[in-house]
Design a protein around this motif. Structure first.
Motif, PDB file in Angstrom:
ATOM      1  N   UNK A  20       0.760  -1.174  -0.090  1.00  0.00           N
ATOM      2  CA  UNK A  20       0.132  -0.016   0.130  1.00  0.00           C
ATOM      3  C   UNK A  20       0.921   1.287   0.006  1.00  0.00           C
ATOM      4  N   UNK A  21       0.808   1.956  -0.959  1.00  0.00           N
ATOM      5  CA  UNK A  21       1.454   3.388  -1.083  1.00  0.00           C
ATOM      6  C   UNK A  21       0.442   4.435  -0.895  1.00  0.00           C
ATOM      7  N   UNK A  22       0.757   5.371  -0.140  1.00  0.00           N
ATOM      8  CA  UNK A  22      -0.162   6.438   0.126  1.00  0.00           C
ATOM      9  C   UNK A  22       0.295   7.708  -0.448  1.00  0.00           C
ATOM     10  N   UNK A  23      -0.580   8.569  -0.679  1.00  0.00           N
ATOM     11  CA  UNK A  23      -0.368  10.013  -1.232  1.00  0.00           C
ATOM     12  C   UNK A  23      -1.344  10.974  -0.457  1.00  0.00           C
ATOM     13  N   UNK A  25      -2.685  14.957  -1.320  1.00  0.00           N
ATOM     14  CA  UNK A  25      -2.605  16.031  -2.018  1.00  0.00           C
ATOM     15  C   UNK A  25      -3.197  17.358  -1.310  1.00  0.00           C
ATOM     16  N   UNK A  26      -3.002  18.590  -1.838  1.00  0.00           N
ATOM     17  CA  UNK A  26      -3.439  19.714  -1.137  1.00  0.00           C
ATOM     18  C   UNK A  26      -4.419  20.577  -1.889  1.00  0.00           C
ATOM     19  N   UNK A  27      -4.530  20.296  -3.197  1.00  0.00           N
ATOM     20  CA  UNK A  27      -5.234  21.024  -4.289  1.00  0.00           C
ATOM     21  C   UNK A  27      -6.480  20.574  -4.329  1.00  0.00           C
ATOM     22  N   UNK A  28      -7.599  21.474  -3.547  1.00  0.00           N
ATOM     23  CA  UNK A  28      -8.952  20.834  -3.400  1.00  0.00           C
ATOM     24  C   UNK A  28      -9.635  20.706  -4.874  1.00  0.00           C
ATOM     25  N   UNK A  29      -8.947  21.679  -5.891  1.00  0.00           N
ATOM     26  CA  UNK A  29      -9.377  21.743  -7.371  1.00  0.00           C
ATOM     27  C   UNK A  29      -9.047  20.605  -8.133  1.00  0.00           C
ATOM     28  N   UNK A  30      -8.192  19.673  -7.583  1.00  0.00           N
ATOM     29  CA  UNK A  30      -7.858  18.560  -8.518  1.00  0.00           C
ATOM     30  C   UNK A  30      -9.058  17.387  -8.513  1.00  0.00           C
ATOM     31  N   UNK A  31      -9.126  17.231  -9.790  1.00  0.00           N
ATOM     32  CA  UNK A  31     -10.377  16.167 -10.043  1.00  0.00           C
ATOM     33  C   UNK A  31      -9.970  14.957 -10.656  1.00  0.00           C
ATOM     34  N   UNK A  32      -8.531  14.736 -11.160  1.00  0.00           N
ATOM     35  CA  UNK A  32      -8.081  13.793 -11.875  1.00  0.00           C
ATOM     36  C   UNK A  32      -6.576  13.399 -11.263  1.00  0.00           C
ATOM     37  N   UNK A  33      -6.727  12.114 -10.893  1.00  0.00           N
ATOM     38  CA  UNK A  33      -5.449  11.686 -10.285  1.00  0.00           C
ATOM     39  C   UNK A  33      -4.834  10.318 -11.120  1.00  0.00           C
ATOM     40  N   UNK A  34      -3.256  10.136 -11.015  1.00  0.00           N
ATOM     41  CA  UNK A  34      -2.862   9.309 -11.918  1.00  0.00           C
ATOM     42  C   UNK A  34      -1.589   8.595 -10.864  1.00  0.00           C
ATOM     43  N   UNK A  35      -1.368   7.352 -10.858  1.00  0.00           N
ATOM     44  CA  UNK A  35      -0.485   6.568 -10.450  1.00  0.00           C
ATOM     45  C   UNK A  35       0.652   6.315 -11.550  1.00  0.00           C
ATOM     46  N   UNK A  60      -5.607  -4.543 -12.970  1.00  0.00           N
ATOM     47  CA  UNK A  60      -4.895  -5.803 -12.889  1.00  0.00           C
ATOM     48  C   UNK A  60      -3.848  -5.676 -11.547  1.00  0.00           C
ATOM     49  N   UNK A  61      -4.160  -6.376 -10.667  1.00  0.00           N
ATOM     50  CA  UNK A  61      -3.409  -6.490  -9.449  1.00  0.00           C
ATOM     51  C   UNK A  61      -3.394  -5.084  -8.521  1.00  0.00           C
ATOM     52  N   UNK A  62      -3.854  -4.082  -9.130  1.00  0.00           N
ATOM     53  CA  UNK A  62      -3.694  -2.943  -8.397  1.00  0.00           C
ATOM     54  C   UNK A  62      -5.075  -2.107  -8.136  1.00  0.00           C
ATOM     55  N   UNK A  63      -5.335  -1.530  -7.242  1.00  0.00           N
ATOM     56  CA  UNK A  63      -6.523  -0.858  -6.591  1.00  0.00           C
ATOM     57  C   UNK A  63      -6.081   0.701  -6.439  1.00  0.00           C
ATOM     58  N   UNK A  64      -6.706   1.603  -6.984  1.00  0.00           N
ATOM     59  CA  UNK A  64      -6.694   2.919  -6.354  1.00  0.00           C
ATOM     60  C   UNK A  64      -7.632   3.250  -5.597  1.00  0.00           C
ATOM     61  N   UNK A  65      -7.622   4.165  -4.370  1.00  0.00           N
ATOM     62  CA  UNK A  65      -8.640   4.542  -3.394  1.00  0.00           C
ATOM     63  C   UNK A  65      -8.399   5.976  -3.405  1.00  0.00           C
ATOM     64  N   UNK A  66      -9.576   6.768  -3.664  1.00  0.00           N
ATOM     65  CA  UNK A  66      -9.522   8.307  -3.269  1.00  0.00           C
ATOM     66  C   UNK A  66     -10.654   8.662  -2.109  1.00  0.00           C
ATOM     67  N   UNK A  67      -9.739   9.440  -1.076  1.00  0.00           N
ATOM     68  CA  UNK A  67     -10.668  10.064  -0.220  1.00  0.00           C
ATOM     69  C   UNK A  67     -10.640  11.310  -0.297  1.00  0.00           C
ATOM     70  N   UNK A  68     -11.747  12.100  -0.819  1.00  0.00           N
ATOM     71  CA  UNK A  68     -11.705  13.323  -1.013  1.00  0.00           C
ATOM     72  C   UNK A  68     -11.970  14.155  -0.090  1.00  0.00           C
ATOM     73  N   UNK A  70     -10.117  13.725   3.133  1.00  0.00           N
ATOM     74  CA  UNK A  70      -8.862  14.193   3.684  1.00  0.00           C
ATOM     75  C   UNK A  70      -7.994  14.272   2.699  1.00  0.00           C
ATOM     76  N   UNK A  71      -8.270  14.301   1.406  1.00  0.00           N
ATOM     77  CA  UNK A  71      -7.481  14.392   0.244  1.00  0.00           C
ATOM     78  C   UNK A  71      -6.275  13.501   0.353  1.00  0.00           C
ATOM     79  N   UNK A  72      -6.849  12.330   0.105  1.00  0.00           N
ATOM     80  CA  UNK A  72      -5.763  11.174   0.261  1.00  0.00           C
ATOM     81  C   UNK A  72      -5.935  10.151  -0.658  1.00  0.00           C
ATOM     82  N   UNK A  73      -4.742   9.645  -1.299  1.00  0.00           N
ATOM     83  CA  UNK A  73      -4.771   8.585  -2.310  1.00  0.00           C
ATOM     84  C   UNK A  73      -4.187   7.574  -1.937  1.00  0.00           C
ATOM     85  N   UNK A  74      -4.428   6.138  -2.584  1.00  0.00           N
ATOM     86  CA  UNK A  74      -3.738   4.857  -2.057  1.00  0.00           C
ATOM     87  C   UNK A  74      -3.602   4.005  -3.071  1.00  0.00           C
ATOM     88  N   UNK A  75      -2.411   3.714  -3.385  1.00  0.00           N
ATOM     89  CA  UNK A  75      -2.243   2.670  -4.525  1.00  0.00           C
ATOM     90  C   UNK A  75      -2.055   1.073  -3.929  1.00  0.00           C
TER      91      UNK A  75
END
Lengths: 113, 113
Positions: A20-23, A25-35, A60-68, A70-75
């Motif tokens: 699990x890799x965490x990330x 972000x601070x820009x609340x205007x972001x609407x698209x995220x890429x790993x 395939x073998x990967x999942x991305x989760x977005x929590x808007x 708390x502005x948090x992404x995980x892979x």
């Protein structure tokens, strides 16, 4: 300025375990995220993306989760393999930002046999 | 289907010289962006070209300029090279000026001595 940051610079996992890799972000205007995955000496390789109208996306073998909230992404990488060893970047793209991506400094994933 | 291709892969220049890097986008893509990646850092956005015009620009001096040709390929020019310009220069392409998946090339390694 706005930035995308990663919590852990290095992550070591055993082969076969889940990663699990965490990330953050601070820009609340972001609407698209890429790993992206970047192996030594190579360019970033697209892994998976997610838009702000989704909470979860699976590949395939990967999942991305977005929590808007708390502005948090995980892979999440299932059954991590030696070939998964690389630096992983999350990148954000704000609304109206064209194709301008803001990257963090990356997380080094090391898979131990 | 060819991905994003860049040339040259490696080059060495002397301080004060000028350099031109080239990029061909992925088939079907019409938008090209350039990024600079210093060792151990995430890529930094330089600028984006669409319809042969610079559409967005990051925080880079005017020494960095570019061009997009009618066939969608692009060049990055850097004048008056500084030692700090040593980096991996990445080209990325996408279909359309925003909102679609962005793919990267393998990059051009520039060393300024």
């Amino acid at each position: 300025g706005e930035s995308v940051g990663l919590h852990l610079p290095t992550l070591s996992v055993q082969e076969g375990d889940n990663s699990i890799i965490n990330c953050a972000y601070s820009n609340s205007a972001s609407d698209y995220f890429i790993w992206y995955k970047q192996e030594s000496g190579k360019g970033p390789q697209f892994i998976i993306d997610i838009r702000s109208n989704m909470d979860k996306r699976q590949g395939q073998r990967v999942t991305v989760l977005l929590n808007k909230t708390v502005k948090h992404l995980s892979l999440q990488i299932a059954a991590t393999q030696p070939g998964d060893s690389a630096v992983y970047f999350c990148a954000e793209n704000p609304t109206g930002g064209g194709n301008k991506l803001t990257f963090g400094t990356g997380t080094q994933l090391k898979v131990e046999l | 289907d060819a991905g994003v291709t860049q040339s040259p892969t490696h080059l060495i220049k002397t301080r004060g010289q000028q350099v031109t890097l080239r990029c061909s986008p992925k088939s079907g893509h019409d938008t090209v962006s350039w990024y600079q990646q210093a060792l151990g850092q995430g890529p930094q956005f330089i600028f984006q070209y669409y319809e042969e015009e610079e559409r967005q620009r990051g925080n880079f001096p005017d020494r960095f300029s570019g061009h997009q040709f009618p066939n969608y390929s692009s060049e990055l020019n850097v004048n008056a090279l500084l030692l700090g310009d040593s980096a991996l220069y990445l080209c990325a392409s996408a279909q359309g000026p925003s909102g679609n998946t962005i793919y990267f090339g393998e990059g051009s390694w520039l060393t300024v001595v």
